[in-house]
Design a protein around this motif. Structure first.
Motif, mmCIF file in Angstrom:
data_model
loop_
_atom_site.group_PDB
_atom_site.id
_atom_site.type_symbol
_atom_site.label_atom_id
_atom_site.label_comp_id
_atom_site.label_asym_id
_atom_site.label_seq_id
_atom_site.Cartn_x
_atom_site.Cartn_y
_atom_site.Cartn_z
ATOM 1 N N GLU A 212 0.335 -1.237 0.483
ATOM 2 C CA GLU A 212 0.142 0.015 -0.094
ATOM 3 C C GLU A 212 0.650 1.159 -0.473
ATOM 4 N N ILE A 213 2.491 1.379 0.028
ATOM 5 C CA ILE A 213 2.923 2.470 0.093
ATOM 6 C C ILE A 213 4.531 2.483 -0.406
ATOM 7 N N ASP A 214 4.737 3.080 -0.614
ATOM 8 C CA ASP A 214 6.168 2.963 -0.987
ATOM 9 C C ASP A 214 7.357 2.037 -0.034
ATOM 10 N N GLN A 215 7.967 1.635 -2.106
ATOM 11 C CA GLN A 215 8.823 0.798 -1.743
ATOM 12 C C GLN A 215 10.140 0.891 0.078
ATOM 13 N N GLY A 216 10.553 2.639 -0.431
ATOM 14 C CA GLY A 216 11.224 3.049 0.205
ATOM 15 C C GLY A 216 11.626 2.823 2.386
ATOM 16 N N LEU A 217 9.650 2.810 2.331
ATOM 17 C CA LEU A 217 9.296 3.004 3.245
ATOM 18 C C LEU A 217 9.010 1.650 3.924
ATOM 19 N N ALA A 218 8.598 1.384 3.006
ATOM 20 C CA ALA A 218 8.135 -0.414 3.750
ATOM 21 C C ALA A 218 9.642 -1.128 3.824
ATOM 22 N N ASP A 219 11.085 -1.057 3.206
ATOM 23 C CA ASP A 219 11.942 -1.481 3.722
ATOM 24 C C ASP A 219 12.601 -0.944 4.698
ATOM 25 N N TYR A 220 12.461 0.174 4.727
ATOM 26 C CA TYR A 220 12.853 0.543 6.235
ATOM 27 C C TYR A 220 11.456 0.149 7.380
ATOM 28 N N ALA A 221 10.387 0.038 7.172
ATOM 29 C CA ALA A 221 9.950 -0.715 7.904
ATOM 30 C C ALA A 221 10.621 -2.006 8.413
ATOM 31 N N VAL A 222 10.579 -3.109 7.503
ATOM 32 C CA VAL A 222 11.612 -4.377 7.474
ATOM 33 C C VAL A 222 12.696 -4.631 8.598
ATOM 34 N N LYS A 223 13.710 -3.392 8.445
ATOM 35 C CA LYS A 223 14.690 -2.926 8.770
ATOM 36 C C LYS A 223 14.447 -3.137 10.272
ATOM 37 N N GLU A 224 13.742 -2.305 10.932
ATOM 38 C CA GLU A 224 13.638 -1.981 11.575
ATOM 39 C C GLU A 224 13.244 -3.469 12.331
ATOM 40 N N LEU A 225 11.835 -4.057 12.050
ATOM 41 C CA LEU A 225 11.504 -5.464 12.445
ATOM 42 C C LEU A 225 12.366 -6.151 12.292
ATOM 43 N N ARG A 226 13.144 -6.977 11.857
ATOM 44 C CA ARG A 226 14.532 -7.586 11.782
ATOM 45 C C ARG A 226 15.388 -7.351 12.944
ATOM 46 N N GLY A 227 15.706 -5.541 13.116
ATOM 47 C CA GLY A 227 16.019 -5.258 14.102
ATOM 48 C C GLY A 227 16.352 -5.987 15.530
ATOM 49 N N ARG A 228 14.450 -6.131 15.620
ATOM 50 C CA ARG A 228 14.023 -6.604 16.931
ATOM 51 C C ARG A 228 14.490 -8.309 16.943
ATOM 52 N N GLY A 229 14.269 -8.824 15.671
ATOM 53 C CA GLY A 229 14.551 -10.523 15.926
ATOM 54 C C GLY A 229 13.426 -10.940 15.095
#
Ligand SMILES: Cc1cc2nc3c(=O)[nH]c(=O)nc-3n(C[C@H](O)[C@H](O)[C@H](O)COP(=O)(O)OP(=O)(O)OC[C@H]3O[C@@H](n4cnc5c(N)ncnc54)[C@H](O)[C@@H]3O)c2cc1C
Length: 439
Positions: A212-229
């Motif tokens: 639903e949103i642009d790829q850059g922000l989606a990648d940013y969210a994924v990085k944050e979540l992976r950082g939380r394990g």
């Protein structure tokens, strides 16, 4: 003469059309009817917070009677349509039917969870689209933590402490992020479960999340979540679900008792009864003015409509799009009955700021070319939601919930018995029960 305007569906799209028409049309010029199957609007962007307990579940819904000023609210299902006679048929909860005439009809029936014939899915997985789903999941997380802390069986602990979400759209990703954050905080009260550790997995068939949103922000969210394990698996599908496992296309069988199915939405199936043109996905075909193809006085918007996106393709199913399509429909109906502009206007919204909630006081967001994360992003998203939640009383209640939860730790009461009254029969207590079975 007063025009009859009937709106089918009272979600973001339908309720906003009704409110806008109330403001645009003089009282004597139109009779507005809004038909919805429940008497409230669910503010879905805050549903993950209701699941995580940051917000009281009742505070993410607004009664439609508080939103509407003069439109007649009919609690019923629209289940018939005669375009030649310009009538719709409704069925009330009592089972009574009624035929309502219209001069203009607005279809805003929204969507339901997409379902696929995966073995075990309907028996063992839950969706995340309603308040009941949110309340259930919160209780499920607390119950699994309690049981994992109590058991001596490491295999059972594995099943209890593994949570699998399937589908990485807004609903799945935000629900996973909020619940994982809640469980991580709650863990301090469950030392044995904490020692074992939790596993949170997101399974997504496509090669990216958040379409639903642009790829850059989606990648940013994924990085944050992976950082939380959190384990985010792209290009992976769910193959089978049992009461104690989820098999995925990598060949892995994940031991789990919690599978949440959030693999997209499809237009409301009730649209098929309404004699309007549908595209191959079942969405109502409309032009850029949101008029249903080939129909002079029928309009459609929101998740149920295939609205041409000014940026190309069709609009994604988001509340942001639905609430911006609504004034276009309202203006075009007003124009058609001789109020306001002489000719219809086109839908031109191209998307703007976007935020993704990732837990209590955690979010990522983008405004223009600027990315935000952490508390500032969370606070900006809250400010936006405060402006959008319909009704002053719900705005205040949500603000109080957010403020009150600041100094306190998470509430761990497991209230799975809500809606299931207690039993009167003492023998049931002897057997270890105290509530009527669910359903
Ligand atoms: C968990 C979750 C989180 C989300 N987060 C975001 C977000 O952060 N930002 C964002 O922009 N979008 C978000 N969305 C998407 C957003 O909720 C939808 O795009 C939006 O609800 C669409 O609005 P709508 O009015 O078209 O449909 P809905 O809001 O679904 O409303 C349709 C209404 O019509 C009723 N209805 C259906 N058929 C009939 C009938 N035959 N007769 C009478 N009534 C009927 C339905 O019960 C419902 O009340 C999220 C969705 C979910 C599930």
């Amino acid at each position: 003469m007063a025009w009859n305007i009937v709106i089918a569906g009272g979600g973001f799209a339908g309720a906003t059309v009704a409110r806008t028409l109330e403001a645009m049309l003089p009282r004597q010029s139109a009779r507005l009817s809004l038909v919805n199957d429940v008497n409230f609007l669910l503010y879905t962007p805050l549903l993950p917070e209701a699941a995580a307990g940051t917000l009281e579940p009742r505070h993410v819904v607004t009664p439609l009677r508080d939103i509407l000023k003069r439109a007649n609210l009919r609690i019923a299902v629209v289940d018939a349509h005669d375009p030649a006679a310009r009538t719709v048929g409704i069925t009330k909860h009592t089972g009574e039917s009624e035929t309502i005439p219209y001069d203009h009809l607005v279809l805003a029936e929204g969507s339901i969870s997409r379902f696929l014939p995966i073995p075990g899915l309907s028996e063992h997985a839950v969706g995340f689209k309603s308040l009941a789903d949110a309340i259930y999941l919160r209780n499920q997380v607390i119950e699994t933590l309690e049981t994992a802390n109590a058991t001596e069986d490491p295999d059972l602990r594995d099943q209890l402490l593994t949570y699998v979400f399937v589908g990485g759209g807004y609903a799945g990703l935000e629900a996973l992020a909020e619940l994982q954050d809640f469980a991580a905080d709650a863990m301090e009260h469950y030392p044995r479960a904490r020692l074992h550790g939790m596993r949170w997995v997101l399974v997504e068939a496509a090669d990216r999340v958040l379409p639903e949103i642009d790829q850059g922000l989606a990648d940013y969210a994924v990085k944050e979540l992976r950082g939380r394990g959190i384990d985010i698996k792209h290009g992976t599908t769910l193959e089978e679900v049992t009461a104690t496992s989820a098999s995925i296309s990598t060949g892995e069988s994940l031991p789990t008792r919690t599978v949440v199915w959030t693999a997209g939405v499809v237009p409301h199936p009730g649209l098929r009864k309404l004699h309007v043109p549908l595209d191959e996905r079942g969405k109502v075909k409309v032009d850029s003015c949101l008029r249903v193809e080939g129909m002079e006085n029928v309009w459609a918007l929101g998740d149920c409509a295939s609205v041409p996106d000014p940026g190309g393709g069709v609009c994604p199913p988001t509340a942001q799009h639905a609430v911006r399509q609504a004034p276009v429909v309202a203006a075009n109906i007003a124009s058609a009955i001789g109020i306001g502009a002489d000719s219809p206007i086109e839908f031109e919204y191209r998307g703007g700021a976007a935020f993704v909630n990732l837990g209590r006081y955690k979010a990522v967001g983008r405004i223009g070319n600027h990315n935000f994360r952490g508390f500032p992003a969370w606070w900006m998203a809250r400010t936006y939601h405060m402006s959008q939640i319909p009704g002053p009383s719900r705005k205040i209640r949500a603000a109080v919930d957010w403020t009150v939860s600041l100094p306190f730790s998470r509430d761990l009461s497991e209230l799975g018995s809500i809606g299931r009254p207690g039993v009167l029969d003492p023998e049931t207590y002897e057997r270890g029960g105290s509530h009527r079975p669910a359903g």
